[in-house]
Write an enzyme that holds these catalytic residues in place. Structure first.
Site, PDB file in Angstrom:
ATOM      1  N   GLY A  42       0.760  -1.254   0.000  1.00 17.74           N
ATOM      2  CA  GLY A  42       0.000   0.000   0.000  1.00 17.74           C
ATOM      3  C   GLY A  42       0.783   1.293   0.000  1.00 17.74           C
ATOM      4  N   ASP A 100       0.731   3.207   4.484  1.00 20.79           N
ATOM      5  CA  ASP A 100      -0.374   3.881   3.799  1.00 20.79           C
ATOM      6  C   ASP A 100      -1.451   4.315   4.780  1.00 20.79           C
ATOM      7  OD1 ASP A 100      -1.124   1.246   4.344  1.00 20.79           O
ATOM      8  OD2 ASP A 100      -1.974   0.837   2.374  1.00 20.79           O
ATOM      9  N   ASP A 103      -5.066   1.504  10.679  1.00 21.98           N
ATOM     10  CA  ASP A 103      -6.472   1.198  10.941  1.00 21.98           C
ATOM     11  C   ASP A 103      -6.588   0.635  12.363  1.00 21.98           C
ATOM     12  OD1 ASP A 103      -9.168   0.737  10.303  1.00 21.98           O
ATOM     13  OD2 ASP A 103      -8.770  -1.168   9.339  1.00 21.98           O
ATOM     14  N   GLY A 105      -4.185  -0.747  13.830  1.00 22.95           N
ATOM     15  CA  GLY A 105      -2.858  -0.503  14.390  1.00 22.95           C
ATOM     16  C   GLY A 105      -2.027  -1.777  14.491  1.00 22.95           C
ATOM     17  N   THR A 107      -0.935  -3.942  12.155  1.00 28.12           N
ATOM     18  CA  THR A 107       0.166  -4.055  11.178  1.00 28.12           C
ATOM     19  C   THR A 107       1.363  -3.204  11.588  1.00 28.12           C
ATOM     20  OG1 THR A 107      -1.432  -4.456   9.411  1.00 28.12           O
ATOM     21  CG2 THR A 107       0.780  -3.781   8.730  1.00 28.12           C
ATOM     22  N   LYS A 131      -7.021   6.111  10.664  1.00 25.54           N
ATOM     23  CA  LYS A 131      -8.437   5.847  10.928  1.00 25.54           C
ATOM     24  C   LYS A 131      -8.566   5.545  12.418  1.00 25.54           C
ATOM     25  CE  LYS A 131      -9.866   2.980   7.370  1.00 25.54           C
ATOM     26  NZ  LYS A 131     -10.490   1.709   6.919  1.00 25.54           N
ATOM     27  N   ASP A 159      -5.598  -0.395  -2.014  1.00 20.62           N
ATOM     28  CA  ASP A 159      -6.453  -1.263  -2.837  1.00 20.62           C
ATOM     29  C   ASP A 159      -7.717  -1.740  -2.151  1.00 20.62           C
ATOM     30  OD1 ASP A 159      -5.061  -3.033  -0.992  1.00 20.62           O
ATOM     31  OD2 ASP A 159      -5.879  -4.663  -2.204  1.00 20.62           O
ATOM     32  N   ARG A 165      -5.284   0.670  -6.990  1.00 21.61           N
ATOM     33  CA  ARG A 165      -4.010   1.229  -6.495  1.00 21.61           C
ATOM     34  C   ARG A 165      -3.491   2.339  -7.408  1.00 21.61           C
ATOM     35  NH1 ARG A 165      -2.022  -2.168  -2.381  1.00 21.61           N
ATOM     36  NH2 ARG A 165      -2.415  -4.371  -2.650  1.00 21.61           N
TER      37      ARG A 165
HETATM   38  P1  IMP Z   1      -4.262  -2.326  10.496  1.00 20.29           P
HETATM   39  O1  IMP Z   1      -3.312  -3.439  10.770  1.00 20.29           O
HETATM   40  O2  IMP Z   1      -5.676  -2.720  10.837  1.00 20.29           O
HETATM   41  O3  IMP Z   1      -3.868  -1.017  11.096  1.00 20.29           O
HETATM   42  O4  IMP Z   1      -4.361  -2.146   8.944  1.00 20.29           O
HETATM   43  C1  IMP Z   1      -3.349  -1.758   8.232  1.00 20.29           C
HETATM   44  C2  IMP Z   1      -3.466  -2.258   6.814  1.00 20.29           C
HETATM   45  O5  IMP Z   1      -4.775  -2.658   6.433  1.00 20.29           O
HETATM   46  C3  IMP Z   1      -3.099  -1.126   5.924  1.00 20.29           C
HETATM   47  O6  IMP Z   1      -1.731  -1.152   5.667  1.00 20.29           O
HETATM   48  C4  IMP Z   1      -3.908  -1.414   4.690  1.00 20.29           C
HETATM   49  O7  IMP Z   1      -3.179  -2.251   3.836  1.00 20.29           O
HETATM   50  C5  IMP Z   1      -5.109  -2.157   5.180  1.00 20.29           C
HETATM   51  N1  IMP Z   1      -6.252  -1.231   5.296  1.00 20.29           N
HETATM   52  C6  IMP Z   1      -6.743  -0.650   6.402  1.00 20.29           C
HETATM   53  N2  IMP Z   1      -7.759   0.159   6.130  1.00 20.29           N
HETATM   54  C7  IMP Z   1      -7.928   0.101   4.791  1.00 20.29           C
HETATM   55  C8  IMP Z   1      -8.813   0.763   3.879  1.00 20.29           C
HETATM   56  O8  IMP Z   1      -9.672   1.564   4.233  1.00 20.29           O
HETATM   57  N3  IMP Z   1      -8.642   0.462   2.567  1.00 20.29           N
HETATM   58  C9  IMP Z   1      -7.718  -0.411   2.120  1.00 20.29           C
HETATM   59  N4  IMP Z   1      -6.847  -1.027   2.925  1.00 20.29           N
HETATM   60  C10 IMP Z   1      -6.958  -0.786   4.257  1.00 20.29           C
HETATM   61 MG    MG Z   2      -0.823  -1.840   3.919  1.00 18.72          MG
END
Ligand code: IMP
Ligand code: MG
Length: 176
Positions: A42, A100, A103, A105, A107, A131, A159, A165
Site C-alpha cells: 500500500g 499507507d 487502521d 494498528g 500491522t 483511521k 487497494d 491502487r
Molecule cells: P491495520 O493493521 O488494521 O492497522 O491495517 C493496516 C493495513 O490494512 C493497511 O496497511 C492497509 O493495507 C489495510 N487497510 C486498512 N484500512 C484500509 C482501507 O480503508 N482500505 C484499504 N486497505 C486498508
Molecule cells: Mg498496507
C-alpha cells in the site's frame, strides 16, 4: 452488490501534504543518516512521492511486507511478516516506517516491534492516513498526512481486492 467510488482527497491536497511531511522529516534528520522502510504494498506510491520531496540524503530505502487485512489477523492481534529488510540495514540506524493507512494498528505495531529487535538507533512512523476510530492497538504516528472517518479507502497505492491502487486521488467505497 456493486460499489461506488466517492472522491475524498485530491492530488493537490496530497502534494501539499507530502511536502509538509517531507519538510518536517528534513528538519528532524538534518545530520542523521535516515533509512526509510516502506510497508508493502500500500505505501509504494506515497513512499515514491515522499522521497522525491526530501532534501536530506537518504542512507537507504528498504521494504517490509505483512499479511493482508483479514479476520485471522484481527483475532490474533498480530500480522504475519512475509518479507523484511536484512538485519544490517536496521541495526544502529535511524528508521522511519512508511505506511499507507493505520487502521486497527496491528500491522504497524507488529512492524515496529519487529524492527526494534534489530536494535535500530531510533524508529518513527510516517503514515499517509489514520483511521483512529478503528484502533485496537495504540500506535504513535510521528508524521501523519490525513485523519479519515471509518471508511474503506482506495487509490494512491491503496487497494480493494488489489484494485484501484493506480488511481492518483484518494476515494472511499460506498455500497450501492
Ligand atoms: P491495520 O493493521 O488494521 O492497522 O491495517 C493496516 C493495513 O490494512 C493497511 O496497511 C492497509 O493495507 C489495510 N487497510 C486498512 N484500512 C484500509 C482501507 O480503508 N482500505 C484499504 N486497505 C486498508
Ligand atoms: Mg498496507
Amino acid at each position: 452488490m456493486s460499489k461506488n467510488l466517492v472522491h475524498l482527497i485530491s492530488q493537490t491536497e496530497i502534494v501539499s501534504t507530502t511536502k509538509r511531511l517531507a519538510l518536517k522529516i528534513d528538519r528532524d534528520y538534518q545530520d542523521r543518516p535516515l533509512v526509510l522502510v516502506g510497508i508493502l504494498k500500500g505505501s509504494f506510491v506515497f513512499l515514491a512521492d515522499l522521497v522525491r520531496k526530501l532534501n536530506i540524503p537518504l542512507e537507504n530505502i528498504e521494504f517490509m511486507r505483512l499479511s493482508s487485512y483479514g479476520s485471522s489477523m484481527m483475532s490474533s492481534g498480530r500480522a504475519k511478516i512475509t518479507m523484511s529488510p536484512p538485519a544490517e540495514a536496521i541495526a544502529g540506524k535511524d528508521i522511519i516506517l512508511v505506511e499507507d493507512i493505520v487502521d486497527t494498528g496491528i500491522t504497524t505495531d507488529t512492524a515496529i516491534q519487529y524492527i526494534q529487535n534489530f536494535q535500530p538507533a531510533s524508529v518513527r512512523l510516517c503514515a499517509l492516513l489514520d483511521k483512529p476510530s478503528r484502533r485496537q492497538v495504540p500506535v504513535q504516528i510521528d508524521y501523519l498526512g490525513f485523519t479519515v472517518e471509518d471508511l474503506f479507502i482506495v487509490g494512491y497505492g491503496i487497494d480493494f481486492d488489489q484494485k484501484y491502487r493506480q488511481l492518483p486521488d484518494i476515494y472511499y467505497l460506498e455500497e450501492e
